[in-house]
Design a protein around this motif. Structure first.
Motif, PDB file in Angstrom:
ATOM      1  N   LYS A 136       0.832  -1.207   0.000  1.00  0.00           N
ATOM      2  CA  LYS A 136       0.000   0.000   0.000  1.00  0.00           C
ATOM      3  C   LYS A 136       0.865   1.256   0.000  1.00  0.00           C
ATOM      4  CE  LYS A 136      -3.493  -1.089   2.643  1.00  0.00           C
ATOM      5  NZ  LYS A 136      -4.048  -1.128   3.983  1.00  0.00           N
ATOM      6  N   ASP A 168      -2.588 -13.735  -2.403  1.00  0.00           N
ATOM      7  CA  ASP A 168      -3.389 -13.652  -1.172  1.00  0.00           C
ATOM      8  C   ASP A 168      -3.467 -12.158  -0.866  1.00  0.00           C
ATOM      9  OD1 ASP A 168      -4.598 -15.353   1.131  1.00  0.00           O
ATOM     10  OD2 ASP A 168      -3.401 -13.906   2.223  1.00  0.00           O
ATOM     11  N   THR A 212     -12.334 -17.248  -5.934  1.00  0.00           N
ATOM     12  CA  THR A 212     -12.555 -17.400  -4.488  1.00  0.00           C
ATOM     13  C   THR A 212     -13.912 -16.817  -4.106  1.00  0.00           C
ATOM     14  OG1 THR A 212     -10.176 -17.221  -4.185  1.00  0.00           O
ATOM     15  CG2 THR A 212     -11.521 -17.079  -2.214  1.00  0.00           C
ATOM     16  N   SER A 266      -9.683  -1.603   5.756  1.00  0.00           N
ATOM     17  CA  SER A 266      -9.167  -1.611   7.128  1.00  0.00           C
ATOM     18  C   SER A 266      -9.413  -0.286   7.848  1.00  0.00           C
ATOM     19  CB  SER A 266      -7.682  -1.969   7.139  1.00  0.00           C
ATOM     20  OG  SER A 266      -6.972  -1.122   6.275  1.00  0.00           O
ATOM     21  N   ARG A 291      -9.438   4.028  -1.865  1.00  0.00           N
ATOM     22  CA  ARG A 291      -9.985   3.628  -0.574  1.00  0.00           C
ATOM     23  C   ARG A 291     -11.508   3.548  -0.673  1.00  0.00           C
ATOM     24  NH1 ARG A 291      -6.818   0.907   1.556  1.00  0.00           N
ATOM     25  NH2 ARG A 291      -7.714   1.190   3.622  1.00  0.00           N
TER      26      ARG A 291
END
Ligand code: NDP
Length: 449
Positions: A136, A168, A212, A266, A291
């Motif tokens: 990031k 991942d 996924t 987050s 974001r």
């Protein structure tokens, strides 16, 4: 406290050996609690030290990763690869680049991967790797230099018949491309099957990006159908996170008739009572690496709130935590239950703490554990390996159909195992036992390895 003295001894040893590895202890204990139901019938486990071997990685690789930032300063991170179990096939599991990466996180993820890979029915062992590097805020050139340095050590430990890493958290198509480029350069060989999640122009599989998230919903749909004669149709859904898994879980849940009303990163979460606008979300997250709070500037009627855990105060029918581990505490689980949810499908690895899982199960919610629910990513990675070996590409529809079949089978294998163990519908126990049995058969057949 485990009923079996043998299992308790093994668990105590795991804790004593590595007292700081809390995440690893958590994932081991969950599995041992399931094995507690069957271990008495299998004296051969103790005779052959099967459980002791199961909880000890075959190999742990730890290395330094020096790289140069855009200002010319040399920086240093730690790299890891935990090659946990190769009884049923070459090691396989993702790479995570995130500041929270440490050996405990790598071992818990590698351990979970053994079970997940076994459940897919495909011949792949369990591994995990990564670094405490944070992509990031880094430029593409910095990420490239980091990936090249990381691969300069990792290349000697991997190979299409040895260990096949994938993505991942923090490792997507960009990172896999840089890693593959460096591998090829060092080895002077086009071993496409050495990494999965590759770009479509150099050996990647259609549907891998979506796999996924789609798989989470396919398993959720089968669970709802078989256990409640229900579906996603008309349900209010919450998907935490806004990365690869979350975005495509949101997309498939919407296609199946659900309405996803909240997502997070987050820093905080967005609430859109009209249902998440996927075009806006994808543009922010996939095209611009932005974001999630930017969503509210573009979608009237939506709101943004700081703090990512607050997302679970919003009522929903189906909760799909797709961000990271240990997001849902026992307290949050009680809020989700009180708000009337009917099902929880784990998209992230171990997003619910043990007390949260117990809260859901004792309140009668359907609960699909990550080992089963998010196995679609690695399943399509294995299909990517097959296509690389055949030098052939299946269409999106072909891979998607195989993915769906695999997810439906995973549900039934886990469900049937839960019935056999006398805990019908407990998919945590079912997934653990079904996956374990296959790997243990292979370990016993191969002698002392
Ligand atoms: P991404 O990096 O694409 O996205 C991760 C998402 O989770 C981001 O929205 C990120 O927010 C959020 N997040 C990460 N760490 C934290 C944290 N500590 N607290 C709160 N939010 C956090 O990763 P993926 O979507 O690939 O992975 C998500 C989960 O799914 C992980 O548990 C991963 O192990 C699991 N998984 C992934 C597979 C795959 O194919 N990619 C396969 C199987 C499992 P922010 O941007 O703010 O960091």
């Amino acid at each position: 406290m485990l009923k079996s003295e043998y299992l308790q001894r093994v668990y105590d040893q795991v804790v004593t050996r590595d007292p700081d590895q809390k995440e690893f202890h958590q994932s081991v204990l969950e599995v041992l609690e399931s094995l507690d139901m069957i271990v008495d019938k299998h004296p051969e486990y103790e005779e052959n030290a099967i459980i002791e071997r199961f909880v000890e990685p075959e190999r742990v690789i730890s290395f330094r990763v020096p790289w140069v930032d855009d200002a010319g300063k040399v920086r240093l991170n730690r790299g890891y690869r935990v090659q946990f179990n190769s009884a049923i096939g070459p090691y396989k599991g993702g790479l995570r680049f995130h500041p929270t990466v440490n050996l405990s996180v790598m071992k818990f993820l590698g351990f979970e991967q053994i079970f997940k890979n076994s459940l897919t029915g495909l011949p792949i062992g369990g591994a995990k790797g990564g670094s405490d590097f944070d992509p990031k805020g880094k430029s593409d050139a910095e990420v490239m230099r980091f990936c090249q340095s990381f691969m300069t050590e990792l290349y000697r430990h991997i190979g299409q018949f040895v260990d096949v890493p994938a993505g991942d958290i923090g490792v997507g198509g960009r990172e896999i491309g840089y890693l593959f480029g460096q591998y090829r350069r060092i080895c002077n060989s086009y071993d496409a099957g050495v990494l999965t999640g590759k770009g479509l122009t150099f050996g990647g599989s259609l549907t891998r990006t979506e796999a996924t998230g789609y798989g989470v919903c396919y398993l959720g749909q089968e669970m709802l159908r078989c256990m409640k004669n229900d579906s996603y149709e008309g349900k209010t859904v919450i998907v935490s996170g806004s990365g690869n898994v979350a975005i495509f879980a949101c997309q498939k849940a919407t296609e199946l008739g659900g309405k996803v009303v909240a997502m997070s990163d987050s820093n905080g979460y967005i609430h859109d009572p009209n249902g998440i606008n996927l075009d806006v979300l994808k543009d922010i997250k996939l095209n611009r690496r932005g974001r999630i709070k930017e969503y509210v500037d573009q979608v009237p009627g939506s709101t943004y709130t700081e703090g990512f855990r607050g997302i679970w105060t919003i009522p929903c029918d189906i909760a799909m935590p797709c961000a990271t581990q240990n997001e849902i505490t026992g307290e949050i689980a009680q809020v989700i239950v009180k708000n009337g949810a009917m099902a929880v499908v784990e998209g992230a690895n171990m997003p619910c703490l043990p007390e949260a899982v117990k809260t859901f199960q004792s309140a009668g919610l359907l609960f699909a554990p990550s080992k089963a629910a998010n196995a679609g990513g690695v399943a399509v990675s294995a299909l990517e390996m097959s296509q690389n070996s055949m030098r052939y590409s299946w269409t999106f529809e072909e891979v998607d159909a195989k993915l769906k079949e695999i997810m439906v089978n995973i549900f039934h294998n886990a469900y049937d195992a839960s019935v056999e163990c006398g805990v019908s519908g407990d998919l945590v126990v079912g997934a653990n036992i079904a996956a374990f049995n296959k790997v243990v058969d292979a370990m016993l057949a191969q002698g002392l390895i």
